[in-house]
Design an enzyme around this catalytic site. Structure first.
Site, PDB file in Angstrom:
ATOM      1  N   HIS A   1      86.394 -11.170  51.348  1.00 28.48           N
ATOM      2  CA  HIS A   1      85.591 -10.970  52.557  1.00 28.48           C
ATOM      3  C   HIS A   1      84.603 -12.108  52.689  1.00 28.48           C
ATOM      4  O   HIS A   1      84.018 -12.563  51.702  1.00 28.48           O
ATOM      5  CB  HIS A   1      84.871  -9.625  52.544  1.00 28.48           C
ATOM      6  CG  HIS A   1      84.134  -9.315  51.273  1.00 28.48           C
ATOM      7  ND1 HIS A   1      84.782  -8.880  50.116  1.00 28.48           N
ATOM      8  CD2 HIS A   1      82.829  -9.391  50.955  1.00 28.48           C
ATOM      9  CE1 HIS A   1      83.894  -8.691  49.169  1.00 28.48           C
ATOM     10  NE2 HIS A   1      82.686  -9.008  49.644  1.00 28.48           N
TER      11      HIS A   1
ATOM     12  N   ASN B   1      81.343 -14.110  47.970  1.00 27.49           N
ATOM     13  CA  ASN B   1      81.025 -13.744  46.592  1.00 27.49           C
ATOM     14  C   ASN B   1      82.364 -13.568  45.892  1.00 27.49           C
ATOM     15  O   ASN B   1      83.230 -12.829  46.384  1.00 27.49           O
ATOM     16  CB  ASN B   1      80.233 -12.433  46.558  1.00 27.49           C
ATOM     17  CG  ASN B   1      78.839 -12.591  47.141  1.00 27.49           C
ATOM     18  OD1 ASN B   1      78.236 -13.662  47.039  1.00 27.49           O
ATOM     19  ND2 ASN B   1      78.314 -11.547  47.749  1.00 27.49           N
TER      20      ASN B   1
ATOM     21  N   ASP C   1      78.125  -4.843  57.812  1.00 21.25           N
ATOM     22  CA  ASP C   1      77.911  -4.463  56.415  1.00 21.25           C
ATOM     23  C   ASP C   1      77.073  -3.183  56.365  1.00 21.25           C
ATOM     24  O   ASP C   1      76.100  -3.033  57.109  1.00 21.25           O
ATOM     25  CB  ASP C   1      77.195  -5.612  55.677  1.00 21.25           C
ATOM     26  CG  ASP C   1      77.250  -5.453  54.175  1.00 21.25           C
ATOM     27  OD1 ASP C   1      77.897  -6.285  53.509  1.00 21.25           O
ATOM     28  OD2 ASP C   1      76.629  -4.501  53.650  1.00 21.25           O
TER      29      ASP C   1
ATOM     30  N   HIS D   1      81.074 -13.109  54.179  1.00 21.80           N
ATOM     31  CA  HIS D   1      79.819 -12.584  54.722  1.00 21.80           C
ATOM     32  C   HIS D   1      79.312 -13.562  55.784  1.00 21.80           C
ATOM     33  O   HIS D   1      79.183 -14.770  55.516  1.00 21.80           O
ATOM     34  CB  HIS D   1      78.739 -12.512  53.636  1.00 21.80           C
ATOM     35  CG  HIS D   1      78.971 -11.497  52.559  1.00 21.80           C
ATOM     36  ND1 HIS D   1      78.337 -10.274  52.523  1.00 21.80           N
ATOM     37  CD2 HIS D   1      79.750 -11.534  51.445  1.00 21.80           C
ATOM     38  CE1 HIS D   1      78.708  -9.598  51.446  1.00 21.80           C
ATOM     39  NE2 HIS D   1      79.565 -10.351  50.768  1.00 21.80           N
TER      40      HIS D   1
ATOM     41  N   GLY E   1      79.098 -12.169  42.088  1.00 21.89           N
ATOM     42  CA  GLY E   1      78.481 -11.009  42.729  1.00 21.89           C
ATOM     43  C   GLY E   1      79.432 -10.210  43.609  1.00 21.89           C
ATOM     44  O   GLY E   1      79.003  -9.430  44.456  1.00 21.89           O
ATOM     45  N   GLN E   2      80.749 -10.376  43.379  1.00 18.80           N
ATOM     46  CA  GLN E   2      81.724  -9.648  44.200  1.00 18.80           C
ATOM     47  C   GLN E   2      81.821  -8.197  43.737  1.00 18.80           C
ATOM     48  O   GLN E   2      82.097  -7.930  42.572  1.00 18.80           O
ATOM     49  CB  GLN E   2      83.108 -10.319  44.103  1.00 18.80           C
ATOM     50  CG  GLN E   2      84.144  -9.646  44.991  1.00 18.80           C
ATOM     51  CD  GLN E   2      85.515 -10.323  44.918  1.00 18.80           C
ATOM     52  OE1 GLN E   2      85.742 -11.200  44.082  1.00 18.80           O
ATOM     53  NE2 GLN E   2      86.417  -9.905  45.780  1.00 18.80           N
TER      54      GLN E   2
END
Ligand code: DGP
Length: 113
Positions: free
Chosen positions: A99, A86, A30, A101, A92-93
């Site tokens: 994806h 998310n 990230d 995390h 909170g995307q």
């Protein structure tokens, strides 16, 4: 998918630190890590979010988790780690390409903020 930043990362049109890739999945560090180890695991197939999944994606989504396990093993995250999707605005995307995390190397609190 045109203009998708994660599709471009998967295609290596945008540089990233890739830690794993195979025919179906790419995993990279990230850009804005929230933990000592913070990896994003994506399908090569463009799927915007969880609501866009079909039954055909069941195996692919399982692969994301198995790749997470493999990477966590490689990183030596023996004390655990957090896996997060998310999803959507309230989730909170920010990037509209599914994806997972994988975050590790510190203790996380619950409930999530
Ligand atoms: P989310 O909020 O769940 O959509 O997380 C998107 C994550 O993607 C966020 O933690 C930052 C990361 N990110 C955004 N753009 C880039 C990029 O160009 N490269 C990398 N490596 N990560 C990115």
């Amino acid at each position: 998918m045109e203009n998708c930043i994660f599709c471009k990362i998967a295609a290596k049109e945008i540089p990233s630190t890739i830690v794993y890739e195979d025919e179906h999945i790419v995993a990279f560090r990230d850009l804005n890590p929230q933990a000592p180890e913070h990896i994003l695991i994506i399908p090569r197939k463009h799927i915007a979010r969880i609501e866009a999944l079909t039954a055909n994606d069941t195996e692919l989504m399982g692969r994301l988790v198995f790749v997470a396990k493999h990477i966590a093993d490689n990183l030596g995250l023996k004390n655990g780690y957090r896996l997060v999707f998310n999803n959507g605005a309230n989730g909170g995307q920010e990037v509209e390409h599914i994806h997972l995390h994988l975050m590790g190397g510190r203790k996380f609190s619950w409930p999530a903020g």
